[in-house]
Motif scaffolding. Structure first.
Motif, mmCIF file in Angstrom:
data_model
loop_
_atom_site.group_PDB
_atom_site.id
_atom_site.type_symbol
_atom_site.label_atom_id
_atom_site.label_comp_id
_atom_site.label_asym_id
_atom_site.label_seq_id
_atom_site.Cartn_x
_atom_site.Cartn_y
_atom_site.Cartn_z
ATOM 1 N N LEU A 1 0.823 -1.206 0.000
ATOM 2 C CA LEU A 1 0.000 0.000 0.000
ATOM 3 C C LEU A 1 0.860 1.260 0.000
ATOM 4 O O LEU A 1 0.532 2.249 -0.668
ATOM 5 N N VAL B 1 2.167 1.674 -3.558
ATOM 6 C CA VAL B 1 1.099 2.056 -4.484
ATOM 7 C C VAL B 1 0.742 3.530 -4.320
ATOM 8 O O VAL B 1 0.664 4.288 -5.298
ATOM 9 N N ASN B 2 0.547 3.960 -3.087
ATOM 10 C CA ASN B 2 0.103 5.328 -2.853
ATOM 11 C C ASN B 2 1.199 6.347 -3.126
ATOM 12 O O ASN B 2 0.911 7.465 -3.553
ATOM 13 N N SER C 1 0.798 1.991 -10.885
ATOM 14 C CA SER C 1 0.888 2.101 -9.420
ATOM 15 C C SER C 1 0.357 0.851 -8.736
ATOM 16 O O SER C 1 0.908 0.403 -7.719
ATOM 17 N N LEU C 2 -0.702 0.262 -9.282
ATOM 18 C CA LEU C 2 -1.303 -0.916 -8.665
ATOM 19 C C LEU C 2 -0.498 -2.187 -8.900
ATOM 20 O O LEU C 2 -0.596 -3.142 -8.118
ATOM 21 N N PHE D 1 -7.923 -0.478 8.180
ATOM 22 C CA PHE D 1 -7.837 -0.493 6.717
ATOM 23 C C PHE D 1 -8.929 -1.363 6.120
ATOM 24 O O PHE D 1 -9.618 -0.961 5.164
ATOM 25 N N THR E 1 -9.698 1.883 -7.525
ATOM 26 C CA THR E 1 -8.503 2.415 -6.864
ATOM 27 C C THR E 1 -8.877 3.174 -5.603
ATOM 28 O O THR E 1 -8.190 3.093 -4.579
ATOM 29 N N LEU F 1 -9.405 0.684 -2.702
ATOM 30 C CA LEU F 1 -8.169 0.175 -2.118
ATOM 31 C C LEU F 1 -7.399 1.261 -1.383
ATOM 32 O O LEU F 1 -6.810 1.006 -0.325
ATOM 33 N N CYS F 2 -7.427 2.490 -1.914
ATOM 34 C CA CYS F 2 -6.650 3.592 -1.336
ATOM 35 C C CYS F 2 -7.573 4.661 -0.758
ATOM 36 O O CYS F 2 -7.339 5.859 -0.931
ATOM 37 N N TRP F 3 -8.611 4.242 -0.060
ATOM 38 C CA TRP F 3 -9.616 5.168 0.461
ATOM 39 C C TRP F 3 -9.027 6.194 1.425
ATOM 40 O O TRP F 3 -9.562 7.289 1.580
ATOM 41 N N ASN G 1 -6.161 7.724 1.166
ATOM 42 C CA ASN G 1 -5.243 8.640 0.491
ATOM 43 C C ASN G 1 -6.037 9.724 -0.236
ATOM 44 O O ASN G 1 -6.762 9.431 -1.192
ATOM 45 N N ALA H 1 -5.962 9.753 -4.054
ATOM 46 C CA ALA H 1 -6.793 8.806 -4.806
ATOM 47 C C ALA H 1 -8.124 9.446 -5.181
ATOM 48 O O ALA H 1 -8.648 9.231 -6.286
#
Length: 385
Positions: free
Chosen positions: A8, A11-12, A46-47, A98, A186, A189-191, A193, A196
């Protein structure tokens, strides 16, 4: 740090880099289609890049095309017994938070997705000037999802209805829903950030820039088209999964439509930014790989509370049917050995008793392999002659 949070973090971090590059270097340009590819590439890269092991591409593999011989000169046995270490309560709490966020955002996404079904079920197929759409009962903001356009025709004039359908069919033909679904997933998964969510806004905004540009190129009256956007801006934007006709800030869209085309030399920004972002990220993940042993190398493992080392003297050795010490076994010439058998666990205890709980190594030499004592001993152990 658990592998999930390492993934994570990578990715972020990549998402932040791609968004900053788009926001400050590419968004002012009128190359909206290139911006679409850049954003989709950035999200997809990124993913996936943390899952790519590029070290295998550069590691030199040993050449086994020629015969080789391995000589074992030390019969000492080292048993590493890992102990289970309980996970830190911090990571457990963080993992719970998470997971809860993922579940909530995923439920929100599913609710929005299934809310389209009642609209679709209550609508009927219709046509106008060669454009297909589904006529809905209530007054809504025109939108498209996947390969279908939804609107309430009675709230628009014939000329405005044609412009709206033309606009929405550009979304349909270019499969803009795929981009929207990508940023929605996306966001799940990256809530946590904020970038995102900003990327989600940027992707949808750029899709409208593309569509507006296509509308102007088709010959539609610019002032009439912009006026229709302003007139419909008071309607609710509705579901975020769809492509709305009057998406977000009308002011920005009108400014982009009236903007002069960017010079072609600015295309070089894309050629520079993509490798400038992707190459260091890939190199960073390669440097984080654990070291592997190659032929001729050695590695001393550090002691830690999670590893127990059993002394080699705890292993029982039998040479030609006689119990011997570790020193005698260690000093043997490997060329004198005919066979070597290892007994562990329950089978070792059954044959040799509790003294063999750490294992037994039975060695038969070439010199005495046919002696009656050795044959009898090996037969007792059900070893081949």
């Amino acid at each position: 740090m658990p592998a999930l949070f390492v993934y994570l973090l990578q990715v972020n971090f990549a998402l932040v880099l791609f968004y900053l590059a788009y926001r400050f270097l590419l968004r002012p340009l009128t190359f909206c289609t290139l911006n679409r590819f850049f954003l989709v590439l950035g999200i997809g890269f990124s993913l996936t890049y943390p899952l790519i092991d590029i070290s295998q591409l550069f590691s030199k593999q040993p050449d086994f095309s020629v015969p080789f011989t391995v000589i074992v000169s030390d019969w000492r046995t080292l048993y590493l017994i890992p102990e289970r270490v309980p996970a830190s309560s911090f990571w457990l709490v963080l993992g719970f938070l998470f997971g809860s966020g993922v579940v909530l955002t995923a439920l929100r996404f599913l609710v929005q997705l299934f809310s389209l079904y009642p609209i679709h079920r209550s609508s009927i197929p219709a046509w106008h000037n060669g454009f297909s759409y589904r006529q809905v009962k209530n007054r809504i903001n025109p939108f498209s999802f996947w390969q279908t356009v939804y609107l309430h025709s009675s709230q628009h004039s014939p000329e405005e209805l044609t412009a709206i359908l033309q606009h929405e069919h550009i979304h349909v033909r270019q499969w803009h829903t795929l981009d929207v679904l990508l940023v929605e997933v996306t966001g799940i998964l990256c809530w946590f950030n904020p970038v995102a969510w900003l990327l989600k806004q940027a992707v949808k905004e750029n899709l409208e820039f593309i569509t507006d540009r296509q509308m102007l190129l088709s010959g539609v009256n610019s002032q009439f088209y912009q006026y229709s956007l302003v007139r419909l801006s008071g309607l609710s934007s509705g579901i975020t999964l769809v492509n709305n006709y009057n998406f977000l800030t009308i002011k920005m869209r009108i400014a982009m439509m009236n903007k002069c085309k960017s010079p072609l030399r600015h295309v070089a920004r894309y050629a520079i930014l993509v490798p400038m972002i992707t190459v260091p990220l890939l190199a960073f993940t390669a440097c984080n790989d654990e070291p592997t042993l190659t032929p001729g190398s050695s590695y001393n493992a550090p002691q830690s509370p999670s590893v127990q080392v059993t002394s080699p003297q705890a292993v029982v050795y039998y040479i030609d049917g006689k119990k011997e010490t570790n020193t005698v076994a260690k000093n043997m010439d490997p060329s004198e050995i005919q066979s070597m058998n290892v007994f562990k666990g329950e089978s070792a205890r059954k044959l040799f008793g509790d003294k063999a709980s750490n294992g037994v190594i039975v060695i038969t030499t070439k010199k005495n392999q046919n002696s009656p004592q050795v044959l009898k001993f090996n037969e007792k152990l059900s070893l081949p002659k």
